[in-house]
Scaffold this active site. Structure first.
Site, short mmCIF file in Angstrom:
data_model
loop_
_atom_site.label_atom_id
_atom_site.label_comp_id
_atom_site.label_asym_id
_atom_site.label_seq_id
_atom_site.Cartn_x
_atom_site.Cartn_y
_atom_site.Cartn_z
N GLU A 127 34.42 34.86 42.79
CA GLU A 127 34.55 36.15 43.45
C GLU A 127 34.10 37.24 42.47
O GLU A 127 34.50 37.19 41.32
CB GLU A 127 35.99 36.43 43.88
N GLY A 267 43.32 39.13 36.94
CA GLY A 267 44.63 38.50 36.84
C GLY A 267 44.60 37.03 37.20
O GLY A 267 45.03 36.17 36.43
N MET A 269 42.89 34.06 40.51
CA MET A 269 41.93 33.89 41.60
C MET A 269 42.39 32.80 42.55
O MET A 269 42.79 31.71 42.14
CB MET A 269 40.56 33.55 41.00
N GLU A 270 42.27 33.11 43.84
CA GLU A 270 42.86 32.28 44.90
C GLU A 270 41.97 31.16 45.40
O GLU A 270 42.11 30.73 46.55
CB GLU A 270 43.21 33.20 46.08
N ASN A 271 41.05 30.61 44.59
CA ASN A 271 40.17 29.52 45.04
C ASN A 271 40.96 28.50 45.85
O ASN A 271 42.06 28.11 45.47
CB ASN A 271 39.56 28.82 43.83
N HIS A 303 51.04 36.05 45.17
CA HIS A 303 49.84 36.72 45.70
C HIS A 303 48.72 35.70 45.93
O HIS A 303 48.15 35.63 47.02
CB HIS A 303 49.40 37.80 44.71
N GLU A 304 48.43 34.92 44.90
CA GLU A 304 47.32 33.96 45.04
C GLU A 304 47.65 32.90 46.07
O GLU A 304 46.81 32.49 46.86
CB GLU A 304 46.97 33.32 43.69
N GLU A 326 42.96 41.89 50.38
CA GLU A 326 43.71 42.31 49.20
C GLU A 326 44.89 43.23 49.52
O GLU A 326 45.99 43.02 49.03
CB GLU A 326 42.77 42.96 48.17
N1 PHE Z 1 40.85 37.93 44.37
C1 PHE Z 1 41.60 38.05 43.16
C2 PHE Z 1 42.99 38.47 43.58
O1 PHE Z 1 43.76 37.78 43.99
C3 PHE Z 1 41.11 39.06 42.19
C4 PHE Z 1 39.83 38.74 41.52
C5 PHE Z 1 38.69 39.37 41.91
C6 PHE Z 1 39.79 37.84 40.51
C7 PHE Z 1 37.48 39.12 41.30
C8 PHE Z 1 38.62 37.58 39.87
C9 PHE Z 1 37.45 38.23 40.26
O2 PHE Z 1 43.35 39.57 43.67
ZN ZN Z 2 44.18 39.19 45.77
#
Ligand code: PHE
Ligand code: ZN
Length: 884
Positions: A127, A267, A269-271, A303-304, A326
């Site tokens: 992302e 912080g 990442m929600e992969n 959150h993730e 978000e």
């Molecule tokens: N999508 C991630 C989040 O949970 C944030 C993020 C964005 C991490 C871009 C890395 C790069 O908020």
């Molecule tokens: Zn997020």
């Protein structure tokens, strides 16, 4: 060259992608400096008129193309175009298989986007647009596919091979290499792709979903760190339960993996099925993490995890819709934390964070709507506005329709959009359908930048026993946007009599009477009249901070004091105390600037006294009450300010309070027993926070006795929270005690990077001695590195935003120091440098001589040809907003 602008992407230019890619199969032959990625895509032209004759365009940046084949046949060089940012195949069949093979160099990837190495391991961050650094692909969130991934690497160095979904096969080769195959049954866009390979210790557990599915949970961490993942694992299981209970959403794979890495731009990442975390937001134990760290870990793990529904199952059509996932997910994690801890304390902390980060953003050169109209680099739009203001909009919506209807709307949204890439319209459509509420004007919350201002003027007429309240809202102009209209504002209100007791009031010409009111304001102005009001009431507005506005009232000092003491809403009690403090601080600042002896009103000391007397009831809440607004917050209230004047005012008031309340503060401080057994519970953390707030104020006295208290606290500390409390206290004094503590700290934690970040941060924010010199010394400290984002933020970010008087030095040397750091960081990591660059945003609030110096400093940076597009976008916006 300020003229070298990059072309923006605009929302109005959105066009659907002309092809669908039902399946993608990726093979990663991992090697640190030369990884070969083979990609096989099954592609079909969409059956629409507009898709006819369209070329196949794939994004790809920095890829060494080795081969490209269609249906097994090599494509001749004249039949494709390889550009800087992608691969174009002009005429392709309507249905075909495309295979590309590329080579990439993860070890050289210092930008940490795409496939990179961190501490000898492979990991990815896709992302928003990282996938194009891995392979050729339409790297946009509305292209969703079924991913099959095969990872191959030498087993000895990379024993764990991870990707999204479920692991479906593993195997070995004779040459010491091994492989794992992963299949993700859920359609997903490329930004949710992840791959990790390396050696880890793990913490394993299981979760059984409501419908009886068993999920294997595993957290991958550095060797020896598994015990520091226990708290995160617990938070994960609580999150899984919470999403089932509150939003009715279950997890949908057989495994859920989390990996902690030490080099990460954000912080976490929600992969899908494979969350990747900045280790700072995952690892905790009492000796290395503070209570704030525990709280952040709980919130970010949640959150993730929550993104699995709000983001993954339902994703975003394009990046303009980013807040769809978000803002909503922040709202969900805020609600989760509120349920796990104290709702009132959580709300106050969230509002503090909103004011500290989002309000300034929304009133300065970087102001943008929650749904922007254009951007240059999407990485720059992961902002407090998209996240925190986005979450406030969701909360406004919930308040307008009521909690139950809101949850029904959310449910419908998930069901209607499952497996698709949605828009904010889809979200509002579901809300309107489920609730029957038309939510007039709600779109403006997404489209208008700027924090609305709500003026509430109350007028009591004793003769007629009538109370009239006039509300007026307006949203200020922001760069590129003017003439804004009203937004729907839920105004939560109550009334208190002169004795502080709640009053029931009756709305004029009706028989509606109530203690608590919720007025949905859907106009520019609104007048309310209450009848039969025997005594002049004090109005409590925006209870629970019912909308993200700047509130202006005609409350007198006495009204504020009454609310601070008696309001039944903890938020308004806190807010009233803060308002008293803000007024006091600003008037002291004025006196100091004019060379007058400040005349400090007693309201603040009395409010603090009241808070301390009641401290045992809710220590965490009291701790918040005892913290004065910081200089950055005051800077927002005084246009063209002098930060050093505001700092002086704050120091003046703090030392006065320390003197006046010495007995109460000392008594409260003494209750705390540093030797008690550690618990990470909100309650135990509250006791520590209260002790910290007391010590912090006591230290403001500047007395030797206070310094000794801080020193004793440091050496008696059994946990990191108390240790940092003590270091903060000592940092108010500087000198031998402080430096001895810092040295002891460094010696003990020198091998723990996350703790060393705290060592950097406390010094970067310290007011003692010469902060700029301290910054410069730390910049050349052997343990400082430009390559680790946490370290860069712990020094540069902490100094520029946590030490405003030093950053905004009137000689401009603070600006220069940060500009130098930005330039250095920018050469390896543009996204990180750009984020650091946002600190210059505060220059739009300082006085003219400072602004001019800042502008000149930025000019020099912007003149560098090599500056990244990320940093250029941020700095040129700030530059444009400064006085020449
Ligand atoms: N999508 C991630 C989040 O949970 C944030 C993020 C964005 C991490 C871009 C890395 C790069 O908020
Ligand atoms: Zn997020």
């Amino acid at each position: 060259m300020r003229t070298q602008e990059h072309i923006p992407v605009r929302l109005q230019d959105y066009r659907p992608y002309p092809f669908s890619i039902s399946h993608v199969s990726l093979v990663f032959d991992l090697h640190p400096t030369r990884t070969i990625v083979t990609s096989r895509l099954i592609i079909d032209r969409k059956p629409h008129e507009w898709a006819k004759g369209e070329a196949l365009q794939l994004d790809g940046v920095g890829l060494d193309l080795l081969s490209v084949e269609i249906n097994g046949q090599p494509v001749a060089a004249q039949d494709y175009h390889l550009g800087e940012d992608g691969l174009t195949l002009k005429s392709v069949p309507d249905s075909f298989k495309l295979e590309t093979k590329v080579a990439i160099n993860p070890a050289a990837n210092t930008a940490l986007s795409g496939l990179y190495m961190s501490a000898g391991r492979f990991c990815t961050q896709c992302e928003a647009e990282g996938f194009r650094h891995i392979t050729f692909w339409p790297d946009r969130p509305d292209v969703m596919s079924r991913f099959h991934v095969r990872v191959e690497a030498p087993e000895a160095d990379f024993p764990s091979l991870l990707s999204n979904g479920n692991r479906v096969a593993i195997g070995q080769y004779d040459d010491g290499r091994h492989w794992a195959a992963w299949d993700d049954p859920h359609l997903k866009p490329s930004y949710l792709f992840a791959l990790v390979a390396g050696g880890f210790d793990t913490l394993e557990d299981q979760f059984t979903t409501r419908s009886g599915r068993t999920v294997d949970l595993c957290i991958y961490v550095d060797k020896g760190a598994a015990s520091r993942a226990i708290y995160a694992m617990d938070a994960l299981k609580r999150s899984m339960t919470w999403d089932e209970e509150v939003f009715g959403r279950e997890y949908d794979l057989d495994m859920f993996n989390i990996v902690a890495v030490s080099d990460f731009n954000f912080g976490a990442m929600e992969n899908k099925g494979l969350n990747i975390f900045n280790s700072a937001l995952l690892l905790a134990d009492e000796t290395t993490a503070t209570d704030a760290d525990y709280e952040a870990i709980e919130a970010v793990v949640a959150h993730e995890y929550f993104h699995n529904w709000s983001g993954n199952r339902v994703t975003c059509r394009d990046w303009f819709q980013l807040s769809l996932k978000e803002g909503f997910t922040v709202f969900r994690d805020q609600e989760f934390s509120a349920d796990q801890r104290s709702r009132a304390v959580k709300r106050i902390k969230d509002v503090k964070a909103l004011r500290a980060r989002q309000f300034p953003e929304d009133s300065g050169p970087l102001a943008h709507p929650v749904r922007p109209k254009s951007y240059v680099k999407i990485d720059n739009f992961y902002t407090a506005t998209i996240y925190e203001k986005g979450a406030e909009i969701i909360r406004v919506l919930q308040t307008l329709v009521g909690r139950d209807a809101f949850l029904e709307g959310a449910n419908l949204y998930f069901d209607e959009n499952d497996g698709t890439a949605a828009t904010i319209e889809d979200w509002l459509h579901a809300m309107r359908t489920a609730t029957g509420n038309q939510l007039h004007g709600i779109e403006r919350w997404y489209d208008q930048a700027g924090t609305p201002c709500l003026e509430a003027i109350s007028d009591y007429d004793a003769a007629t026993q009538k109370l009239t309240i006039r509300f007026q809202q307006s949203t200020p102009d922001t760069p590129g946007q003017s003439s804004k209209s009203w937004v729907p504002l839920p105004i939560s209100m109550a009334f208190f009599g002169p004795d502080g007791a709640p009053l029931q009031l009756r709305l004029a010409e009706t028989d509606i009477a109530a203690d608590d009111w919720l007025i949905p304001m859907a106009s520019t102005s609104l007048e309310l009249q209450f009848e039969g009001v025997a005594d002049r009431p004090v109005v409590s507005y925006m209870r629970g901070f019912s909308a993200p506005v700047r509130l202006i009232t005609n409350h007198s000092d006495a009204d504020l004091a009454l609310l601070a003491a008696c309001d039944t809403d903890p938020f308004v009690r806190w807010e009233s105390t803060q308002t008293i403090a803000r007024n006091t601080l600003l008037s002291v600042a004025q006196s100091l600037a004019a060379g007058r002896e400040p005349d400090v009103r007693q309201d603040l000391a009395r409010a603090f006294q009241g808070a301390l007397a009641d401290a045992a009831r809710d220590p965490a809440f009291t701790a918040l009450l005892l913290r004065l607004p910081d200089v950055s917050e005051l800077m927002q209230l005084q246009p063209l300010c002098d930060p050093s004047n505001l700092l002086a005012a704050r120091a003046f008031v703090r030392s006065l309070l320390a003197e006046q309340l010495d007995a109460e503060l000392s008594a409260c401080f003494a209750i705390y027993d540093p030797a008690q057994a550690f618990s990470a519970s909100a309650q135990a953390a509250g006791q520590r926070a209260l002790m910290a707030a007391c010590l912090d104020l006591l230290c403001a006295s500047g007395t030797d006795r206070a310094a000794m208290r801080a020193e004793n606290t440091f050496f008696a500390a059994r946990n990191m929270t108390d240790m940092m409390t003590a270091l903060d206290g000592l940092s108010q004094f500087g000198g031998a005690r402080y430096h001895a503590a810092l040295a002891a700290f460094k010696q003990r934690f020198t091998d723990n990077a996350l703790v060393m970040d705290k060592w950097f941060r406390v010094q970067a924010m310290a007011l003692c001695e010469d902060p700029l010199q301290t910054f410069k010394n730390l910049r050349v400290d052997p343990s400082f590195t430009l390559l680790n984002p946490n370290r860069v933020r712990a020094l540069g970010g902490a100094f520029a935003s946590g030490n405003p008087a030093a950053f905004h030095r009137v000689d401009g040397t603070g600006y220069q120091a940060i500009a130098d750091l930005i330039a250095d960081v920018d050469s390896t990591n543009g996204a990180l440098a750009a984020r650091l660059g946002t600190v210059f945003e505060s220059c739009s609030r300082v006085n003219e001589p400072r602004q001019k110096l800042a502008k000149r400093t930025l000019q020099v940076l912007l003149d560098r040809n090599s500056l990244s597009a990320n940093t250029r976008e941020i700095l040129s916006k700030i530059y444009d907003g400064l006085i020449a």
